[in-house]
Enzyme design. Sequence first.
Site, short mmCIF file in Angstrom:
data_model
loop_
_atom_site.label_atom_id
_atom_site.label_comp_id
_atom_site.label_asym_id
_atom_site.label_seq_id
_atom_site.Cartn_x
_atom_site.Cartn_y
_atom_site.Cartn_z
CG ASP A 34 -2.17 -1.01 0.96
OD1 ASP A 34 -2.53 -1.32 -0.18
OD2 ASP A 34 -2.80 -1.34 2.02
CE LYS A 61 -2.54 -4.32 -2.07
NZ LYS A 61 -3.02 -4.61 -0.65
#
Length: 151
Positions: A34, A61
């Site tokens: 992330d 993602k």
Amino acid sequence: MGIRSVQQPEGVLISVEKPLSQFSASWDVSRHLDTVPVLACMASMLPGRFVFKGVNNLIYKESNRLAVIQEQLSRFADVEVDDDQLVIKKKSLPVVAEKLFFNSYKDHRFVMGFSLFALRYEVEIEDADCVAKSYPDFHRQSVIGGLNVIG
């Protein structure tokens, strides 16, 4: 990297301990995927060569983050994806008369990453409201911090 940030009552103070004239770095980000969109945006604005290892799962993602990084950041850097790694080598930043436009692909991490360009340019990010998923107060706090982001 020699960059230091300190939270202060009026905002965050960012300082550089040494010149970033030709900085290079390599990180295994496989357990911290992330962070890659924001770090990749930063890398595309800094001189040097940045290698992010363990990036293959970025395609799973909110968006295909590897594809978005290649598409959106290739204006500012040489961006290569090969053998589970992402390599970013900065080009000269463009001379921009008005503003930079980015597509967030409705991915909150890219809104935060592309906002870094507002340190230098006026920035407009399509679908920037998706940042509320992880940081509901992002727009208000970025304005207080001096970023000029529209979207």
